[in-house]
Design a protein around this motif. Structure first.
Motif, mmCIF file in Angstrom:
data_model
loop_
_atom_site.group_PDB
_atom_site.id
_atom_site.type_symbol
_atom_site.label_atom_id
_atom_site.label_comp_id
_atom_site.label_asym_id
_atom_site.label_seq_id
_atom_site.Cartn_x
_atom_site.Cartn_y
_atom_site.Cartn_z
ATOM 1 N N ARG A 288 0.826 -1.215 0.000
ATOM 2 C CA ARG A 288 0.000 0.000 0.000
ATOM 3 C C ARG A 288 0.855 1.258 0.000
ATOM 4 N N HIS A 289 1.992 1.202 0.670
ATOM 5 C CA HIS A 289 2.891 2.352 0.709
ATOM 6 C C HIS A 289 3.681 2.507 -0.591
ATOM 7 N N ALA A 290 4.251 1.406 -1.077
ATOM 8 C CA ALA A 290 5.215 1.485 -2.171
ATOM 9 C C ALA A 290 4.586 1.488 -3.555
ATOM 10 N N ARG A 291 3.428 0.887 -3.703
ATOM 11 C CA ARG A 291 2.813 0.795 -5.036
ATOM 12 C C ARG A 291 2.516 2.180 -5.639
ATOM 13 N N PRO A 292 1.910 3.109 -4.911
ATOM 14 C CA PRO A 292 1.676 4.437 -5.503
ATOM 15 C C PRO A 292 2.970 5.129 -5.905
ATOM 16 N N LEU A 293 4.028 4.918 -5.142
ATOM 17 C CA LEU A 293 5.319 5.517 -5.502
ATOM 18 C C LEU A 293 5.828 4.929 -6.815
#
Length: 373
Positions: A288-293
């Protein structure tokens, strides 16, 4: 891992740099160094230390089983993914006329055992189109002589993530083949559903943030007979020291047969600590944290004068993106000098985004890349 405070505590070496190269080498948290120190202390006990080594071995099998969706009895540990695939080639017992399907986005470990000159099976190559492995291109390669299809869940080359249920359905419908899935570039970074995989393999020094020297093997119990390694050794044998030991060697079935010799216990200690750390953070939370980045970075790189190698379909993106440029080596050197760490090889630059990366890391990379271009 997911807050400024925990990053400073658990990954102090990342201070002042944008490390975007986890697909090559993960940065271990202090728990891994502590585990290696504990191994050294246990080793100093001599044979008495083996009881503690065995406890770590059992813990790694239980933890890996949680991530793979299997049981501890369905997990084996060897020294690396290359060893796992070479042992798998022995277990497959291919004969002339058999066929194995590999693909051109895979790491060499999963493909090259069946490309050796003395391999009795013929290798067919599932080729990518536009950086993507399309299931409709796999189907014509399948048939009654197909013994194995091997694929990475996430490609090391460009980060393309296959839809595993579609691959499983195609293999089951059009062939009697076994399906081997390499999760090295997925384990610890994205949630896994490995339903339908007959053999699961991962190395240990990338996204799970452990050490070198481990290969995590999963074999569902229903496939144990298909993946029993007929290799010499002792640790994996049913009775290595019995009275008939020089008359026959019988391997334990399935995953246990991939541990052919004395385990690499330092790596086992490190893997246990790393998997416990990731379980504590939660792979879903990491994603959830890294995917948008990752998706933001992909979208911004698409605007630049580079040849994007990663398909722009979000459903096929995990933690890696890659692109080519004629001056890739120069760009890499410039980025590195600016404290931005990515991978460069043969004109290709690869970016990997993990839970310890931040929006600032990606903006720094993009700013330095634009300037270098």
């Amino acid at each position: 891992m997911l807050t400024p405070e925990s990053r400073r505590r658990d990954f102090p070496s990342l201070e002042g740099r944008a490390y975007l190269n986890t697909a090559a080498e993960g940065i271990p948290p202090p728990a891994v160094a502590a585990a290696l120190a504990q191994y050294a202390a246990d080793k100093e006990l001599g044979m008495d230390g083996r009881v503690r080594h065995a406890a770590e071995w059992d813990a790694v099998r239980r933890l890996t089983a949680e991530f793979y969706g299997l049981t501890a009895d369905e997990i084996g540990v060897c020294s690396c993914s290359s060893e796992a695939y070479n042992l798998a080639a022995l277990a497959l017992r291919a004969k002339p006329g058999d066929e194995v399907v590999v693909n051109d986005l895979d790491f060499p470990a999963g493909a090259t055992p069946w490309l050796q000159p003395d391999s009795p099976a013929a290798a067919k190559v599932w080729r990518n189109r536009g950086g993507a492995l399309r299931v409709e291109d796999l189907v014509p390669l399948l048939g009654p002589r197909t013994r194995l299809v091997t694929v990475s869940l996430v490609s090391f080359f460009n980060g393309f993530a296959v839809r595993l249920p579609e691959v499983v359905a195609a293999v089951r419908k059009h062939s009697p083949a076994l399906l081997a899935v390499d999760v090295t570039q997925a384990l610890g970074r994205v949630p896994l559903d490995l339903t339908g995989a007959d053999l699961i393999v991962s190395s240990t020094h990338k996204w799970i943030l452990a050490s070198h020297g481990g290969g995590l093997v999963g074999v569902p119990a229903a496939r144990a007979a298909d993946w029993t390694v007929p290799a010499g050794g002792w640790f994996h044998l049913e009775d290595a020291f019995g009275p008939n030991r020089f008359e026959a060697a019988v391997s334990k079935p399935g995953a246990a047969s991939f541990a052919v010799g004395m385990p690499n216990y330092p790596a086992v200690y490190a893997v246990r600590a790393a998997l416990e750390y990731l379980r504590g953070v939660g792979v879903e939370a990491i994603d959830r944290h890294a995917r948008p980045l990752t998706l933001h970075c992909l979208e911004e790189v698409r605007k630049l004068p580079v040849e994007l190698l990663t398909p722009a379909e979000p459903e096929h993106v995990a933690g890696i993106l890659a692109f080519k440029h004629p001056r890739a080596a120069e760009l890499h050197a410039t980025l590195h000098a600016a404290g931005v760490h990515v991978m460069s090889h043969a004109g290709r630059l690869r970016v990997a985004v993990h839970g310890y990366n931040t929006a600032d890391d990606l903006e720094r990379f993009l700013r330095e890349l634009r300037a270098a271009l």
